[in-house]
Design an enzyme around this catalytic site. Structure first.
Site, PDB file in Angstrom:
ATOM      1  N   SER A   1      -8.441   3.523  11.620  1.00 47.36           N
ATOM      2  CA  SER A   1      -8.103   2.797  13.204  1.00 47.36           C
ATOM      3  C   SER A   1      -8.001   4.090  14.097  1.00 47.36           C
ATOM      4  O   SER A   1      -7.634   3.533  15.405  1.00 47.36           O
ATOM      5  CB  SER A   1      -6.899   2.546  12.464  1.00 47.36           C
ATOM      6  OG  SER A   1      -6.500   2.851  12.512  1.00 47.36           O
TER       7      SER A   1
ATOM      8  N   THR B   1     -13.418  15.751  -9.798  1.00 41.17           N
ATOM      9  CA  THR B   1     -12.127  15.321  -9.558  1.00 41.17           C
ATOM     10  C   THR B   1     -11.612  13.917  -8.957  1.00 41.17           C
ATOM     11  O   THR B   1     -10.106  13.529  -9.159  1.00 41.17           O
ATOM     12  CB  THR B   1     -12.061  16.539  -8.274  1.00 41.17           C
ATOM     13  OG1 THR B   1     -13.010  17.270  -8.666  1.00 41.17           O
ATOM     14  CG2 THR B   1     -10.536  16.839  -8.066  1.00 41.17           C
TER      15      THR B   1
ATOM     16  N   ALA C   1       1.354  -0.575  15.550  1.00 43.99           N
ATOM     17  CA  ALA C   1       2.150   0.686  15.562  1.00 43.99           C
ATOM     18  C   ALA C   1       1.061   1.584  16.768  1.00 43.99           C
ATOM     19  O   ALA C   1       0.614   1.840  18.018  1.00 43.99           O
ATOM     20  CB  ALA C   1       2.469   1.479  14.924  1.00 43.99           C
ATOM     21  N   GLN C   2      -0.423   1.147  16.028  1.00 44.90           N
ATOM     22  CA  GLN C   2      -1.879   1.720  17.017  1.00 44.90           C
ATOM     23  C   GLN C   2      -2.325   0.573  17.792  1.00 44.90           C
ATOM     24  O   GLN C   2      -3.429   0.880  18.179  1.00 44.90           O
ATOM     25  CB  GLN C   2      -2.885   1.682  15.825  1.00 44.90           C
ATOM     26  CG  GLN C   2      -1.874   2.856  14.680  1.00 44.90           C
ATOM     27  CD  GLN C   2      -2.599   3.357  13.482  1.00 44.90           C
ATOM     28  OE1 GLN C   2      -4.022   3.723  13.813  1.00 44.90           O
ATOM     29  NE2 GLN C   2      -1.998   2.811  12.177  1.00 44.90           N
TER      30      GLN C   2
ATOM     31  N   LYS D   1      -7.058   7.900  -0.486  1.00 45.16           N
ATOM     32  CA  LYS D   1      -8.510   8.254   0.525  1.00 45.16           C
ATOM     33  C   LYS D   1      -9.167   9.086  -0.391  1.00 45.16           C
ATOM     34  O   LYS D   1      -9.025  10.612   0.150  1.00 45.16           O
ATOM     35  CB  LYS D   1      -8.676   9.116   2.301  1.00 45.16           C
ATOM     36  CG  LYS D   1      -7.831   7.481   2.873  1.00 45.16           C
ATOM     37  CD  LYS D   1      -7.979   8.047   4.251  1.00 45.16           C
ATOM     38  CE  LYS D   1      -6.773   6.889   4.878  1.00 45.16           C
ATOM     39  NZ  LYS D   1      -4.927   7.186   4.638  1.00 45.16           N
TER      40      LYS D   1
ATOM     41  N   GLY E   1      -3.717 -11.571  15.423  1.00 43.77           N
ATOM     42  CA  GLY E   1      -4.418 -12.893  15.814  1.00 43.77           C
ATOM     43  C   GLY E   1      -5.887 -12.412  15.585  1.00 43.77           C
ATOM     44  O   GLY E   1      -7.217 -12.770  14.716  1.00 43.77           O
TER      45      GLY E   1
ATOM     46  N   LYS F   1       0.811  -1.248  -0.009  1.00 42.49           N
ATOM     47  CA  LYS F   1      -0.211  -0.122  -0.073  1.00 42.49           C
ATOM     48  C   LYS F   1       1.092   1.309   0.038  1.00 42.49           C
ATOM     49  O   LYS F   1       1.631   1.180   1.146  1.00 42.49           O
ATOM     50  CB  LYS F   1      -0.811  -0.199   1.813  1.00 42.49           C
ATOM     51  CG  LYS F   1      -1.556   1.014   1.153  1.00 42.49           C
ATOM     52  CD  LYS F   1      -3.339   1.149   2.633  1.00 42.49           C
ATOM     53  CE  LYS F   1      -2.107   1.526   3.733  1.00 42.49           C
ATOM     54  NZ  LYS F   1      -1.934   2.691   4.092  1.00 42.49           N
TER      55      LYS F   1
ATOM     56  N   ASP G   1     -13.799  13.568  -2.478  1.00 45.42           N
ATOM     57  CA  ASP G   1     -14.216  15.249  -3.592  1.00 45.42           C
ATOM     58  C   ASP G   1     -14.852  14.615  -4.463  1.00 45.42           C
ATOM     59  O   ASP G   1     -15.593  13.627  -4.452  1.00 45.42           O
ATOM     60  CB  ASP G   1     -12.653  15.685  -4.611  1.00 45.42           C
ATOM     61  CG  ASP G   1     -12.530  17.164  -4.737  1.00 45.42           C
ATOM     62  OD1 ASP G   1     -13.470  17.313  -4.792  1.00 45.42           O
ATOM     63  OD2 ASP G   1     -11.342  17.421  -4.280  1.00 45.42           O
TER      64      ASP G   1
END
Ligand code: NUP
Length: 215
Positions: free
Chosen positions: A116, A73, A173-174, A66, A179, A36, A69
């Site tokens: 998230s 656009t 990290a967040q 993301k 799992g 990504k 618009d």
């Protein structure tokens, strides 16, 4: 270097530098289903990085723009990004079905139905039911749901058409756990910092891959 069709791991390659991005992509490709790319990498290295990552790894590329618009656009942006080799584009659903359709007419699309981070509870989470209905109507490739809230992933799974995939950022990290969120119904986990900012990205990707295989 070729990827892994069985894998449920997506690398969020949020670095600026082209060389670093290509190096991490090559080191980890074996364990990934897709890569990504988000604004940091596109701003740092240019849109050409999409083509380069595809050539270097053979993996599908998800452009996490993301898009939010008006249809025209969204269309102008999405056409160039698909032309550059992106296989999927992430678009916001809250702007309405016409804006999302403009992207879907050009290529495979993933709709954000819940985010998230903690702030997602303010505006997006109250709209999640409607965003899931939108996804059920339009039938995109998939939706984005929060790995940080596995109970919400289970809820979204229970309401979403079964052919629509659930992709979940927020593992590592967040605070989300691979799992748990896969058991809750996610099809794929999206992981950035826990891989690219670790001392050994390849080893971190391998460990996460093994974790997903145990579910
Ligand atoms: O709700 C979302 N949360 C999220 O983190 C939707 C996203 N697209 N992302 C993206 O996933 C975020 O922009 C980043 O590219 C990646 C998560 O990275 P990390 O927290 O694993 O470093």
């Amino acid at each position: 270097m070729s990827g892994n069709n069985e894998s449920r791991l997506i690398l969020a390659l949020d670095v600026y530098e082209r060389e670093r991005a290509l190096k991490i992509a090559e080191q980890t490709a074996e364990y990934l289903w897709a890569i990504k790319v988000n604004w940091p990498l596109i701003i740092g290295s240019g849109l050409g990085i999409v083509t380069e990552l595809k050539d270097a790894t053979g993996l599908p590329i998800i452009a996490d723009l993301k898009l939010a618009d008006i249809p025209n656009t969204n269309r102008l942006i999405a056409s160039r990004v698909f032309e550059a080799g992106a296989d999927y584009i992430i678009a916001h659903g809250f702007v309405g079905s016409d804006s999302v359709r403009a992207v879907m007419e050009l290529g495979k699309t993933i709709i954000v139905v819940e985010m998230s981070h903690p702030g997602a509870k303010e505006f997006i989470q109250p709209a999640t039911d409607k965003l899931v209905e939108l996804a059920n109507r339009l039938e995109p490739f998939g939706v984005i749901a929060p790995a940080t809230r596995p109970e919400r992933v289970a809820y979204i799974r229970s309401r979403l058409n079964s052919e629509v995939k659930i992709l979940t950022p927020g593992v590592g990290a967040q605070g989300g756990k691979a799992g748990e969120v896969l058991k809750a119904g996610a099809d794929y986990i999206i992981v950035g910092r826990s891989i690219y900012a670790s001392e050994n990205p390849r080893e971190s990707a391998r460990r996460l891959y093994e974790e997903t295989m145990e579910v």
